[in-house]
Design a protein around this motif. Structure first.
Motif, PDB file in Angstrom:
ATOM      1  N   HIS A   1       0.845  -1.193   0.000  1.00  0.00           N
ATOM      2  CA  HIS A   1       0.000   0.000   0.000  1.00  0.00           C
ATOM      3  C   HIS A   1       0.880   1.241   0.000  1.00  0.00           C
ATOM      4  CE1 HIS A   1      -3.755  -2.119   0.768  1.00  0.00           C
ATOM      5  NE2 HIS A   1      -3.085  -2.862   1.636  1.00  0.00           N
ATOM      6  N   ARG A   2       0.362   2.279  -0.597  1.00  0.00           N
ATOM      7  CA  ARG A   2       1.074   3.544  -0.601  1.00  0.00           C
ATOM      8  C   ARG A   2       0.682   4.351   0.634  1.00  0.00           C
ATOM      9  NH1 ARG A   2       2.378   6.656  -6.032  1.00  0.00           N
ATOM     10  NH2 ARG A   2       4.438   7.237  -5.320  1.00  0.00           N
ATOM     11  N   HIS A   3       1.678   4.833   1.344  1.00  0.00           N
ATOM     12  CA  HIS A   3       1.458   5.649   2.538  1.00  0.00           C
ATOM     13  C   HIS A   3       1.159   7.079   2.105  1.00  0.00           C
ATOM     14  CE1 HIS A   3       2.550   7.782   6.299  1.00  0.00           C
ATOM     15  NE2 HIS A   3       2.099   6.667   6.878  1.00  0.00           N
ATOM     16  N   GLU A   4       0.575   7.857   2.995  1.00  0.00           N
ATOM     17  CA  GLU A   4       0.237   9.249   2.680  1.00  0.00           C
ATOM     18  C   GLU A   4       1.475  10.098   2.377  1.00  0.00           C
ATOM     19  OE1 GLU A   4      -0.179  10.806   7.266  1.00  0.00           O
ATOM     20  OE2 GLU A   4      -1.921   9.944   6.278  1.00  0.00           O
ATOM     21  N   ASN A   5       2.658   9.647   2.810  1.00  0.00           N
ATOM     22  CA  ASN A   5       3.885  10.386   2.515  1.00  0.00           C
ATOM     23  C   ASN A   5       4.466  10.037   1.150  1.00  0.00           C
ATOM     24  OD1 ASN A   5       5.117   7.898   2.847  1.00  0.00           O
ATOM     25  ND2 ASN A   5       6.186   8.436   4.720  1.00  0.00           N
ATOM     26  N   GLY A   6       3.800   9.148   0.404  1.00  0.00           N
ATOM     27  CA  GLY A   6       4.237   8.774  -0.938  1.00  0.00           C
ATOM     28  C   GLY A   6       5.101   7.528  -0.987  1.00  0.00           C
ATOM     29  N   LEU A   7       5.597   7.088   0.157  1.00  0.00           N
ATOM     30  CA  LEU A   7       6.390   5.861   0.181  1.00  0.00           C
ATOM     31  C   LEU A   7       5.467   4.645   0.174  1.00  0.00           C
ATOM     32  CD1 LEU A   7       9.074   6.872   2.842  1.00  0.00           C
ATOM     33  CD2 LEU A   7       9.331   6.818   0.358  1.00  0.00           C
ATOM     34  N   TRP A   8       6.043   3.507  -0.144  1.00  0.00           N
ATOM     35  CA  TRP A   8       5.286   2.264  -0.208  1.00  0.00           C
ATOM     36  C   TRP A   8       5.564   1.419   1.031  1.00  0.00           C
ATOM     37  CZ3 TRP A   8       1.770   1.180  -3.996  1.00  0.00           C
ATOM     38  CH2 TRP A   8       1.757   2.064  -5.081  1.00  0.00           C
ATOM     39  N   MET A   9       4.519   0.819   1.578  1.00  0.00           N
ATOM     40  CA  MET A   9       4.620  -0.067   2.738  1.00  0.00           C
ATOM     41  C   MET A   9       4.248  -1.479   2.287  1.00  0.00           C
ATOM     42  SD  MET A   9       2.510   2.173   5.552  1.00  0.00           S
ATOM     43  CE  MET A   9       0.993   2.090   4.587  1.00  0.00           C
ATOM     44  N   TRP A  10       4.726  -2.468   3.025  1.00  0.00           N
ATOM     45  CA  TRP A  10       4.373  -3.842   2.708  1.00  0.00           C
ATOM     46  C   TRP A  10       4.117  -4.638   3.982  1.00  0.00           C
ATOM     47  CZ3 TRP A  10       9.350  -2.077   2.664  1.00  0.00           C
ATOM     48  CH2 TRP A  10      10.276  -2.760   3.440  1.00  0.00           C
ATOM     49  N   SER A  11       3.425  -5.747   3.787  1.00  0.00           N
ATOM     50  CA  SER A  11       3.257  -6.726   4.860  1.00  0.00           C
ATOM     51  C   SER A  11       3.383  -8.106   4.248  1.00  0.00           C
ATOM     52  CB  SER A  11       1.906  -6.571   5.546  1.00  0.00           C
ATOM     53  OG  SER A  11       0.859  -6.922   4.676  1.00  0.00           O
TER      54      SER A  11
ATOM     55  N   ARG B   1       7.061   0.823  -5.579  1.00  0.00           N
ATOM     56  CA  ARG B   1       6.237  -0.377  -5.386  1.00  0.00           C
ATOM     57  C   ARG B   1       7.075  -1.631  -5.621  1.00  0.00           C
ATOM     58  NH1 ARG B   1       3.396  -4.096  -8.172  1.00  0.00           N
ATOM     59  NH2 ARG B   1       1.358  -4.689  -7.381  1.00  0.00           N
ATOM     60  N   GLU B   2       7.908  -1.588  -6.658  1.00  0.00           N
ATOM     61  CA  GLU B   2       8.752  -2.738  -6.984  1.00  0.00           C
ATOM     62  C   GLU B   2       9.738  -3.036  -5.848  1.00  0.00           C
ATOM     63  OE1 GLU B   2       8.100  -0.217  -9.100  1.00  0.00           O
ATOM     64  OE2 GLU B   2       6.821  -1.311 -10.508  1.00  0.00           O
ATOM     65  N   ASP B   3      10.294  -1.976  -5.249  1.00  0.00           N
ATOM     66  CA  ASP B   3      11.202  -2.173  -4.114  1.00  0.00           C
ATOM     67  C   ASP B   3      10.463  -2.796  -2.932  1.00  0.00           C
ATOM     68  OD1 ASP B   3      13.373  -1.157  -5.487  1.00  0.00           O
ATOM     69  OD2 ASP B   3      13.314   0.810  -4.503  1.00  0.00           O
ATOM     70  N   ALA B   4       9.256  -2.327  -2.658  1.00  0.00           N
ATOM     71  CA  ALA B   4       8.469  -2.878  -1.556  1.00  0.00           C
ATOM     72  C   ALA B   4       8.200  -4.360  -1.784  1.00  0.00           C
ATOM     73  CB  ALA B   4       7.158  -2.108  -1.398  1.00  0.00           C
TER      74      ALA B   4
END
Length: 87
Positions: free
Chosen positions: A11-21, A46-49
């Motif tokens: 998911h994309r965080h509000e700061n523009g970075l991508w988070m994962w689980s 997204r690819e890095d996440a």
């Protein structure tokens, strides 16, 4: 009851970075967590996440000899080769 063998959420965080689980269930074991900023797992793209999530599960399952672990590891390899496969 039935569970996915493995799952990655991005998911994309509000700061523009991508988070994962990550989550995995195989060979009488399992683990995981839901995506959220509290885990501090952020990536620039997204690819890095996706790559980091795949590496996270790989690190956990690398030494598990079960056939379900092998199936998950094969899936992760395919995602790392083709990150667009997870959409």
């Amino acid at each position: 009851m039935a569970w996915n063998r493995a799952e990655i959420e991005i998911h994309r965080h509000e700061n523009g970075l991508w988070m994962w689980s990550t989550e995995w269930n195989c060979d009488n074991g399992g683990g995981g967590y839901r995506v959220g900023a509290k885990w501090g797992k952020f990536a620039e793209t997204r690819e890095d996440a996706l790559f980091y999530a795949a590496c996270e599960i790989e690190g956990t399952l690398r030494d598990r000899p079960g056939k379900e672990a092998v199936l998950i590891l094969d899936w992760l390899t395919s995602l790392k080769i083709n990150p667009k496969a997870l959409s």
